[in-house]
Design a protein around this motif. Structure first.
Motif, PDB file in Angstrom:
ATOM      1  N   ILE A 169       4.679   8.716  -5.338  1.00 23.68           N
ATOM      2  CA  ILE A 169       5.765   8.637  -4.049  1.00 23.68           C
ATOM      3  C   ILE A 169       5.505   6.668  -4.557  1.00 23.68           C
ATOM      4  N   GLU A 170       4.608   6.341  -4.258  1.00 16.60           N
ATOM      5  CA  GLU A 170       3.830   4.754  -4.095  1.00 16.60           C
ATOM      6  C   GLU A 170       4.464   4.220  -5.668  1.00 16.60           C
ATOM      7  N   HIS A 171       4.313   5.169  -6.620  1.00 13.76           N
ATOM      8  CA  HIS A 171       5.051   3.916  -7.726  1.00 13.76           C
ATOM      9  C   HIS A 171       6.827   3.950  -7.712  1.00 13.76           C
ATOM     10  N   ALA A 172       7.533   4.664  -6.956  1.00 15.11           N
ATOM     11  CA  ALA A 172       8.484   3.928  -6.012  1.00 15.11           C
ATOM     12  C   ALA A 172       8.706   2.760  -5.662  1.00 15.11           C
ATOM     13  N   LEU A 173       7.575   2.569  -4.693  1.00 14.07           N
ATOM     14  CA  LEU A 173       7.832   1.922  -4.155  1.00 14.07           C
ATOM     15  C   LEU A 173       7.418   0.538  -4.852  1.00 14.07           C
ATOM     16  N   SER A 174       6.558   0.931  -5.634  1.00 16.29           N
ATOM     17  CA  SER A 174       6.299  -0.919  -6.546  1.00 16.29           C
ATOM     18  C   SER A 174       7.205  -1.078  -7.069  1.00 16.29           C
ATOM     19  N   ALA A 175       7.449  -0.269  -7.686  1.00 21.23           N
ATOM     20  CA  ALA A 175       9.063  -0.050  -9.309  1.00 21.23           C
ATOM     21  C   ALA A 175       9.976  -0.919  -8.626  1.00 21.23           C
ATOM     22  N   LEU A 176      10.943  -0.810  -7.375  1.00 23.25           N
ATOM     23  CA  LEU A 176      11.745  -0.748  -6.851  1.00 23.25           C
ATOM     24  C   LEU A 176      11.658  -2.264  -6.412  1.00 23.25           C
ATOM     25  N   PHE A 177      10.213  -2.477  -5.232  1.00 26.64           N
ATOM     26  CA  PHE A 177      10.797  -3.592  -4.875  1.00 26.64           C
ATOM     27  C   PHE A 177       9.433  -4.404  -4.239  1.00 26.64           C
ATOM     28  N   ASN A 178       8.506  -4.349  -5.622  1.00 25.75           N
ATOM     29  CA  ASN A 178       7.146  -4.745  -6.424  1.00 25.75           C
ATOM     30  C   ASN A 178       6.471  -4.930  -5.073  1.00 25.75           C
ATOM     31  N   VAL A 179       6.047  -4.013  -4.034  1.00 25.43           N
ATOM     32  CA  VAL A 179       5.557  -4.164  -3.223  1.00 25.43           C
ATOM     33  C   VAL A 179       4.210  -4.232  -4.009  1.00 25.43           C
ATOM     34  N   PRO A 180       3.027  -4.490  -3.209  1.00 23.26           N
ATOM     35  CA  PRO A 180       2.058  -4.077  -3.259  1.00 23.26           C
ATOM     36  C   PRO A 180       0.931  -3.227  -3.177  1.00 23.26           C
ATOM     37  N   HIS A 181       0.346  -2.509  -4.562  1.00 19.31           N
ATOM     38  CA  HIS A 181       0.007  -0.631  -5.160  1.00 19.31           C
ATOM     39  C   HIS A 181      -0.484   0.207  -3.386  1.00 19.31           C
ATOM     40  N   GLY A 182      -1.944  -0.819  -3.308  1.00 19.62           N
ATOM     41  CA  GLY A 182      -2.118  -0.395  -1.718  1.00 19.62           C
ATOM     42  C   GLY A 182      -1.548  -0.434  -1.032  1.00 19.62           C
ATOM     43  N   ALA A 183      -0.682  -1.456  -0.408  1.00 20.84           N
ATOM     44  CA  ALA A 183       0.171  -1.478   0.596  1.00 20.84           C
ATOM     45  C   ALA A 183       1.333  -0.247   0.731  1.00 20.84           C
ATOM     46  N   GLY A 184       1.856   0.151  -0.592  1.00 25.32           N
ATOM     47  CA  GLY A 184       2.872   1.194  -0.171  1.00 25.32           C
ATOM     48  C   GLY A 184       2.223   2.554  -0.340  1.00 25.32           C
ATOM     49  N   LEU A 185       0.401   3.043  -1.038  1.00 25.49           N
ATOM     50  CA  LEU A 185      -0.254   4.071  -0.584  1.00 25.49           C
ATOM     51  C   LEU A 185      -0.606   4.243   1.208  1.00 25.49           C
ATOM     52  N   SER A 186      -1.193   2.876   1.579  1.00 27.98           N
ATOM     53  CA  SER A 186      -1.251   2.859   2.334  1.00 27.98           C
ATOM     54  C   SER A 186      -0.135   3.329   3.707  1.00 27.98           C
ATOM     55  N   VAL A 187       1.157   3.174   3.408  1.00 26.01           N
ATOM     56  CA  VAL A 187       2.172   3.664   3.829  1.00 26.01           C
ATOM     57  C   VAL A 187       2.196   5.545   4.072  1.00 26.01           C
ATOM     58  N   ILE A 188       2.164   5.131   2.385  1.00 30.84           N
ATOM     59  CA  ILE A 188       2.339   7.344   2.022  1.00 30.84           C
ATOM     60  C   ILE A 188       1.941   8.063   2.446  1.00 30.84           C
TER      61      ILE A 188
END
Length: 382
Positions: free
Chosen positions: A271-290
Motif C-alpha cells: 500500500i505504501e508504495h502507491a503513496l511514495s510513487a504518486l506523492f513522493n512521500v518518504p517511505h517510512g513516513a508513509g509506512l507509519s500512516v499505513i
C-alpha cells in the motif's frame, strides 16, 4: 518451523573508521574501477567523500562519480547510471549513502549485465542472471539493503514502485559505521524507525507458519528500535544507541526473521508504495500512516499474534490496545499517522487505490486486497 534454505553472502564490516577500509575490500575482490554512487553533496561537505577517494587511491582504484540519487529512487536515474557504468567500463558499483542509493546501485549493477531495458527485471519480463559486484558504505540505517539482495525503484512514468531480488545483487561488502549516521535529521530518524518496524511486522502478523523464536526476535528488534529512537531523539551523538539502532535495521531485513516462516506477505509495503510513487512521500513516513490503519483492519485475522505483540512490546493486554500504543508512539516521536499529514486528501483515494490494486497483482495478494478492502484501509488512515 517450515523448511528453508538460508543464504546471505554479504560481509558486514561494522564500527568506527571502517569506511577507511573500502579500498582494501575492493582490491581484495580484484576491482580496479568503480562507479561511485551517492545522493547529495553532503558526503563531500562532511569529509566522507574525501575519506573514500583517498582509500580508493591508496589501492590504485579509479572511480567515476554518480551523484544526485534521491529518496524513492527513480528508474530514469538508474538508466543514467547504467549508461555511465557501461561507458566507463567499471568493474563494480560502490554505494555511499542510505537505502535509496544502495537500491539504485543494485539496479544499476543488474542493468549493466542485462542487454535489454532494466525495467524488464522489475516486472518479470526477464530474470537477473548476472550483475556487477556491489559494495556499500552506509550513512542511514533503515532499509536493511546493506545485507539483502532487494532493491526498490520507482518508474516515474507508470507510477509503479517495484522491486528486484537476486543472488547476484547481494552486496559483497557493506561497511556500517554508526558514527556516519549522527547527522541524520530528526525526521529521517523517525521515518527510519517506522521502516524497520514495518520490515519486522509484515511476516510477524501475516505468516501462516511463524516460529516462536522468530516472534521473539521481532519483538527484540522492535523494542530496541523504540528504546534507541527515544535515546537518539534526546542525544543524536549517543554512539551505543546509534550502533544498536543500525544493527537492528540490518537484522530486520537480512533474511533471518523469515527463515522458517511461511505464508507471509507485505501488505503495508504494497500500500505504501502507491503513496511514495504518486506523492513522493518518504517511505517510512508513509509506512507509519499505513501500519496502524492496516492493523485495525487486519487484527481479527490473527488475534493471538496481535495480543502477543501488545503484551511483549507495549505491556498492554489487547490487540486494540497494542495498535493504539504503536500509533501513539508514532505520534510521540513525530512521524505521521494520518494521510492528511502527508497532504493527501479524500479526493486522492481513487488514484491511490488504482495503484495499490496493481501493486497487489505484483505482490501476489490481489485476492485479499480488493478495491473495497483497500478503500477501507485508506479510510482508517485518513
Amino acid at each position: 518451523m517450515d523448511n528453508f534454505t538460508f543464504f546471505n553472502p554479504t560481509k558486514i564490516d561494522f564500527g568506527t573508521g571502517k569506511e577507511q577500509l573500502i579500498g582494501q575490500h575492493l582490491a581484495e575482490h580484484g576491482i580496479n574501477k568503480v562507479l561511485l554512487c551517492f545522493g547529495s553533496e553532503r558526503i563531500k561537505r562532511d569529509g566522507l567523500f574525501q575519506t573514500v577517494s583517498k582509500s580508493l587511491a591508496e589501492h590504485g582504484i579509479e572511480f567515476v562519480e554518480f551523484g544526485g540519487i534521491v529518496s524513492n529512487p527513480l528508474l530514469s536515474k538508474v538508466r543514467d547510471g547504467i549508461a555511465l557504468a557501461r561507458g566507463h567500463q567499471v568493474g563494480a558499483v560502490l554505494s555511499v549513502g542510505g537505502g535509496s542509493v544502495l537500491d539504485s546501485s543494485k539496479a544499476i549493477a543488474a542493468g549493466v549485465a542485462y542487454s535489454g531495458e532494466v525495467w524488464d527485471l522489475f516486472i518479470g519480463k526477464a530474470t537477473i542472471n548476472a550483475a556487477l559486484p556491489v559494495f556499500s558504505i552506509l550513512t542511514l540505517a533503515a532499509t536493511g539493503s546493506e545485507m539483502n539482495s532487494g532493491a526498490v525503484v520507482t518508474n516515474e512514468d507508470s507510477k509503479e514502485k517495484f522491486a528486484i531480488q537476486s543472488v547476484h545483487t547481494f552486496p559483497r561488502v557493506s561497511i556500517v559505521n554508526p558514527a556516519l549516521m549522527q547527522t541524520v535529521s530528526r525526521d529521517y530518524l523517525v521515518y527510519s524507525a517506522a521502516d524497520i518496524i514495518a520490515h519486522c511486522i509484515e511476516g510477524y502478523f501475516t505468516a501462516t507458519v511463524q516460529p516462536t523464536l522468530h516472534s521473539r526476535m521481532v519483538e527484540a528488534i522492535v523494542n530496541t528500535v523504540i528504546d534507541t529512537t527515544e535515546t537518539l531523539l534526546d542525544n543524536p551523538a549517543d554512539y551505543p544507541a546509534r550502533a544498536e539502532f543500525a544493527w537492528a535495521a540490518t537484522q530486520a531485513l537480512n533474511g533471518l526473521l523469515y527463515a522458517g516462516t511461511a505464508g507471509f506477505n507485505y501488505p503495508n509495503h504494497m500500500i505504501e508504495h502507491a503513496l511514495s510513487a504518486l506523492f513522493n512521500v518518504p517511505h517510512g513516513a508513509g509506512l507509519s500512516v499505513i501500519m496502524p490503519a492496516w492493523m485495525k483492519w487486519y487484527h481479527g485475522r490473527n488475534p493471538a499474534q496481535f495480543q502477543r505483540f501488545a503484551k511483549q512490546v507495549f505491556g498492554v493486554d489487547t490487540a486494540q490496545q497494542g495498535i493504539a500504543a504503536l500509533e501513539a508512539w508514532f505520534d510521540k516521536i513525530g512521524t505521521p499517522t494520518r494521510l492528511s499529514q502527508l497532504g493527501i486528501t479524500e479526493a486522492d483515494v481513487p488514484a491511490i487505490t488504482d495503484v495499490v490494486l496493481g501493486n497487489a497483482q505484483w505482490f501476489g495478494i490481489a485476492d485479499i486486497y480488493t478495491r473495497e478492502v483497500v478503500v477501507e484501509i485508506l479510510k482508517l488512515a485518513r
